[in-house]
Design a protein around this motif. Structure first.
Motif, PDB file in Angstrom:
ATOM      1  N   SER A  17     -20.307 -87.463 -34.242  1.00 56.20           N
ATOM      2  CA  SER A  17     -19.548 -87.062 -33.059  1.00 56.20           C
ATOM      3  C   SER A  17     -18.152 -86.531 -33.415  1.00 56.20           C
ATOM      4  O   SER A  17     -17.580 -85.747 -32.666  1.00 56.20           O
ATOM      5  CB  SER A  17     -19.428 -88.222 -32.076  1.00 56.20           C
ATOM      6  OG  SER A  17     -18.736 -89.302 -32.666  1.00 56.20           O
ATOM      7  N   LEU A  38     -13.810 -84.556 -30.726  1.00 53.46           N
ATOM      8  CA  LEU A  38     -15.052 -85.314 -30.692  1.00 53.46           C
ATOM      9  C   LEU A  38     -16.064 -84.637 -29.779  1.00 53.46           C
ATOM     10  O   LEU A  38     -15.689 -83.978 -28.803  1.00 53.46           O
ATOM     11  CB  LEU A  38     -14.791 -86.730 -30.169  1.00 53.46           C
ATOM     12  CG  LEU A  38     -13.817 -87.565 -30.997  1.00 53.46           C
ATOM     13  CD1 LEU A  38     -13.287 -88.726 -30.187  1.00 53.46           C
ATOM     14  CD2 LEU A  38     -14.504 -88.059 -32.253  1.00 53.46           C
ATOM     15  N   GLY A  40     -18.720 -85.359 -27.045  1.00 52.88           N
ATOM     16  CA  GLY A  40     -19.139 -86.393 -26.104  1.00 52.88           C
ATOM     17  C   GLY A  40     -20.332 -85.927 -25.298  1.00 52.88           C
ATOM     18  O   GLY A  40     -20.892 -84.853 -25.539  1.00 52.88           O
ATOM     19  N   LYS A  41     -20.713 -86.707 -24.339  1.00 50.09           N
ATOM     20  CA  LYS A  41     -21.862 -86.374 -23.494  1.00 50.09           C
ATOM     21  C   LYS A  41     -21.635 -85.110 -22.677  1.00 50.09           C
ATOM     22  O   LYS A  41     -22.571 -84.416 -22.322  1.00 50.09           O
ATOM     23  CB  LYS A  41     -22.178 -87.542 -22.554  1.00 50.09           C
ATOM     24  CG  LYS A  41     -22.683 -88.759 -23.284  1.00 50.09           C
ATOM     25  CD  LYS A  41     -22.961 -89.894 -22.328  1.00 50.09           C
ATOM     26  CE  LYS A  41     -23.422 -91.115 -23.116  1.00 50.09           C
ATOM     27  NZ  LYS A  41     -23.674 -92.262 -22.237  1.00 50.09           N
ATOM     28  N   ARG A  42     -20.361 -84.803 -22.371  1.00 50.71           N
ATOM     29  CA  ARG A  42     -20.032 -83.621 -21.566  1.00 50.71           C
ATOM     30  C   ARG A  42     -19.420 -82.488 -22.392  1.00 50.71           C
ATOM     31  O   ARG A  42     -18.788 -81.600 -21.844  1.00 50.71           O
ATOM     32  CB  ARG A  42     -19.087 -84.012 -20.448  1.00 50.71           C
ATOM     33  CG  ARG A  42     -19.727 -84.941 -19.449  1.00 50.71           C
ATOM     34  CD  ARG A  42     -18.801 -85.189 -18.286  1.00 50.71           C
ATOM     35  NE  ARG A  42     -18.699 -86.630 -18.107  1.00 50.71           N
ATOM     36  CZ  ARG A  42     -17.742 -87.243 -17.474  1.00 50.71           C
ATOM     37  NH1 ARG A  42     -16.751 -86.562 -16.969  1.00 50.71           N
ATOM     38  NH2 ARG A  42     -17.731 -88.543 -17.345  1.00 50.71           N
ATOM     39  N   PHE A  45     -14.081 -82.855 -26.731  1.00 48.23           N
ATOM     40  CA  PHE A  45     -12.841 -83.302 -26.124  1.00 48.23           C
ATOM     41  C   PHE A  45     -11.886 -83.746 -27.225  1.00 48.23           C
ATOM     42  O   PHE A  45     -12.274 -83.902 -28.380  1.00 48.23           O
ATOM     43  CB  PHE A  45     -13.075 -84.425 -25.104  1.00 48.23           C
ATOM     44  CG  PHE A  45     -13.549 -85.720 -25.699  1.00 48.23           C
ATOM     45  CD1 PHE A  45     -12.652 -86.740 -25.988  1.00 48.23           C
ATOM     46  CD2 PHE A  45     -14.895 -85.926 -25.964  1.00 48.23           C
ATOM     47  CE1 PHE A  45     -13.092 -87.938 -26.538  1.00 48.23           C
ATOM     48  CE2 PHE A  45     -15.347 -87.118 -26.509  1.00 48.23           C
ATOM     49  CZ  PHE A  45     -14.446 -88.127 -26.802  1.00 48.23           C
ATOM     50  N   ALA A  47      -9.168 -86.565 -28.613  1.00 46.32           N
ATOM     51  CA  ALA A  47      -8.688 -87.944 -28.540  1.00 46.32           C
ATOM     52  C   ALA A  47      -7.320 -88.010 -29.204  1.00 46.32           C
ATOM     53  O   ALA A  47      -7.078 -87.377 -30.236  1.00 46.32           O
ATOM     54  CB  ALA A  47      -9.662 -88.888 -29.239  1.00 46.32           C
TER      55      ALA A  47
END
Length: 86
Positions: A17, A38, A40-42, A45, A47
């Motif tokens: 990820s 990273l 992610g599921k969407r 993004f 961090a």
């Protein structure tokens, strides 16, 4: 916030990820290292930089004080990541 610039972006190979690390310069006076890109599921993004405490818990070491600055940081890092991926 004026003068936010990504000064280094390092892509990470592999299927994990974590996709990249980024270093960001603020107003030509400070560089903050350790932003993470990273997956992610969407989608991808950003961090904020984090550090592990002695007991193994993680905490942010940089926290934008408003959504406008956070979005500007995220946009700059993701733009740099996309350019590096092209």
């Amino acid at each position: 916030m004026k003068n936010i610039e990504v000064v280094d972006i390092r892509k990470i190979a592999g299927d994990g990820s974590l996709k990249a690390f980024a270093d960001v310069k603020f107003s030509d006076v400070i560089i903050v290292k350790g932003f993470n890109v990273l997956m992610g599921k969407r989608g991808v993004f950003v961090a904020m930089p984090r550090k592990a405490s002695k007991d193994g818990r993680w905490f942010d070491i940089l926290t934008p004080l408003n959504d406008e600055v956070k979005k500007e940081i995220e946009d700059k890092v993701l733009d740099a990541y996309e350019k590096e991926s092209a």
